[in-house]
Design a protein around this motif. Sequence first.
Motif, PDB file in Angstrom:
ATOM      1  N   ALA A   1      -1.443  25.084  16.365  1.00  0.00           N
ATOM      2  CA  ALA A   1      -2.345  25.868  17.201  1.00  0.00           C
ATOM      3  C   ALA A   1      -3.522  26.453  16.431  1.00  0.00           C
ATOM      4  CB  ALA A   1      -1.565  26.998  17.881  1.00  0.00           C
ATOM      5  N   SER A   2      -3.455  26.454  15.089  1.00  0.00           N
ATOM      6  CA  SER A   2      -4.526  27.038  14.303  1.00  0.00           C
ATOM      7  C   SER A   2      -4.490  26.450  12.905  1.00  0.00           C
ATOM      8  CB  SER A   2      -4.374  28.557  14.221  1.00  0.00           C
ATOM      9  OG  SER A   2      -3.284  28.903  13.385  1.00  0.00           O
ATOM     10  N   ALA A   3      -5.468  26.836  12.090  1.00  0.00           N
ATOM     11  CA  ALA A   3      -5.504  26.379  10.703  1.00  0.00           C
ATOM     12  C   ALA A   3      -4.358  26.959   9.886  1.00  0.00           C
ATOM     13  CB  ALA A   3      -6.841  26.750  10.075  1.00  0.00           C
ATOM     14  N   GLU A   4      -3.706  27.975  10.399  1.00  0.00           N
ATOM     15  CA  GLU A   4      -2.541  28.539   9.698  1.00  0.00           C
ATOM     16  C   GLU A   4      -1.267  27.748   9.992  1.00  0.00           C
ATOM     17  OE1 GLU A   4      -3.470  30.859   7.727  1.00  0.00           O
ATOM     18  OE2 GLU A   4      -5.456  30.944   8.648  1.00  0.00           O
ATOM     19  N   ASP A   5      -1.333  26.854  10.949  1.00  0.00           N
ATOM     20  CA  ASP A   5      -0.143  26.133  11.399  1.00  0.00           C
ATOM     21  C   ASP A   5      -0.339  24.635  11.164  1.00  0.00           C
ATOM     22  OD1 ASP A   5       2.194  25.334  12.606  1.00  0.00           O
ATOM     23  OD2 ASP A   5       1.450  25.585  14.651  1.00  0.00           O
TER      24      ASP A   5
ATOM     25  N   HIS B   1      -5.751  18.626  22.526  1.00  0.00           N
ATOM     26  CA  HIS B   1      -5.536  19.704  21.556  1.00  0.00           C
ATOM     27  C   HIS B   1      -6.817  20.537  21.524  1.00  0.00           C
ATOM     28  CE1 HIS B   1      -4.602  22.017  18.126  1.00  0.00           C
ATOM     29  NE2 HIS B   1      -3.882  21.149  17.453  1.00  0.00           N
TER      30      HIS B   1
ATOM     31  N   ARG C   1      -7.715  23.283  20.239  1.00  0.00           N
ATOM     32  CA  ARG C   1      -8.141  23.987  19.022  1.00  0.00           C
ATOM     33  C   ARG C   1      -8.192  23.065  17.812  1.00  0.00           C
ATOM     34  NH1 ARG C   1      -4.515  29.573  19.575  1.00  0.00           N
ATOM     35  NH2 ARG C   1      -5.308  30.189  21.621  1.00  0.00           N
TER      36      ARG C   1
ATOM     37  N   GLN D   1     -11.637  23.298  15.783  1.00  0.00           N
ATOM     38  CA  GLN D   1     -11.790  24.590  15.104  1.00  0.00           C
ATOM     39  C   GLN D   1     -10.823  24.717  13.943  1.00  0.00           C
ATOM     40  OE1 GLN D   1     -14.110  27.175  15.498  1.00  0.00           O
ATOM     41  NE2 GLN D   1     -13.119  27.603  13.548  1.00  0.00           N
ATOM     42  N   SER D   2      -9.599  24.250  14.140  1.00  0.00           N
ATOM     43  CA  SER D   2      -8.622  24.300  13.050  1.00  0.00           C
ATOM     44  C   SER D   2      -9.087  23.465  11.864  1.00  0.00           C
ATOM     45  CB  SER D   2      -7.258  23.800  13.541  1.00  0.00           C
ATOM     46  OG  SER D   2      -6.736  24.636  14.557  1.00  0.00           O
TER      47      SER D   2
ATOM     48  N   THR E   1     -11.957  25.092   9.938  1.00  0.00           N
ATOM     49  CA  THR E   1     -11.452  26.153   9.070  1.00  0.00           C
ATOM     50  C   THR E   1     -10.816  25.573   7.811  1.00  0.00           C
ATOM     51  OG1 THR E   1     -11.051  27.589  10.981  1.00  0.00           O
ATOM     52  CG2 THR E   1      -9.890  28.125   8.935  1.00  0.00           C
TER      53      THR E   1
END
Length: 410
Positions: free
Chosen positions: A22-26, A105, A107, A110-111, A114
């Motif tokens: 879901a994000s650059a952290e995942d 997907h 995001r 954006q992911s 990042t």
Amino acid sequence: METLPRLLSAYPDKVGICRVGASAEDVRVIAPDELLALFAKATSARTEGDISAPARLFRATGRYVEARLRAIHDRLVAGPAARRRFFDSVQPGDIILALGGSWTHTRFGQSLRTLKARYGVRFAILIHDVLPISHPQFVAAKHTPNFERWLDDMRATWDFVLTPSQASADLLTAHLLKIGAPVPPIRPIPFGFGFSNAADPAESPIETEPYVLFVSTFDIRKNHALAYRIWERLIAAHGADAVPNLVFAGGKGWGMHQFWHDMHASNGLNGKIRVFTNLTDAEIARGYEDCKFSIFPSFCEGWGLPVSESLSHGKLCVASNATSIPEIGGEAVDYFDPYNEDEAYAAVERALFQPGYLEAREAYIRDRFRPPIWDDTARAIVEVLGALANAADTQAATAPEASPLPQPAA
């Protein structure tokens, strides 16, 4: 599914698999054996076909429970470790490559942006086609704006683009020039031919012989209506007994209301047209082995897998000459204009009734046609991306430094 196992096998020190969440952290590392197990499950699974509604509900419930348990396990146990493996191993200059469509997907771009800014990685993507933009009349209207939004997101993210054909590369380039957008390095790569893991079943699922095979989703751009009209004319000209059956194999898609109306009204031309919607890869492979030849009258493609599949089984394909299709088989395919019914009819009639013609074409395929294999695809990906990365590094190293901005006069 054909390319990733070969990348992992041939380049174990260069290639890894990750999943962007879901994000650059995942961002989770996927172990090769886990990926291959998923592929094996996908290729061996049969579609549910005509099983009962309670059975479908039972299976769907089981899959949901399994997915939820796996998600909990990933979040609490496997996920953090997999994310640490990615963040600890990624290096500046690494390339994240997306081989599949990612428009669902929201995001994804954006992911990736990042990750690019944080780690100095590059992003490459395989654009299979831009048909929702280049041929919008052949896709559902609601899909085109979604595709455009996705492509805009990818434009803001990509460094390199791969395509399966020069036709797709040209259509993408034309679109970018039309909207005044920068054109990134775009390189076609060869797709392999045929099924690698589809052993022939003991019995053919197609209980009719002889037959001509048309493998494709039932979608308006695949031009099933032309094949229907050709068989209608063949029966009128030669009699039903002299004309082989036409077998359609594929799932149901979009824009086919008139076609299905005609099929039901004529009872599939009184049984001369047969429809199979639940075939596995192995059964499709057997279908190619047993057919007289295949037909593929599509209006537009990014590549055209059914043409390459037919040739990989040594069978002639009588196919459209549109977009990418002539790139597949060269002189090994008989082409026609998909908008010219008379031309298409003549090509099919020749393959069916001209003495010795089909045998001669099969001999040409057997003796003179050398199709690429999926190992070639994996090798091309690594070589092309390596060359593009080196070129980008050289350009960056030799670029003149920016001049300082002029200072205002005192």
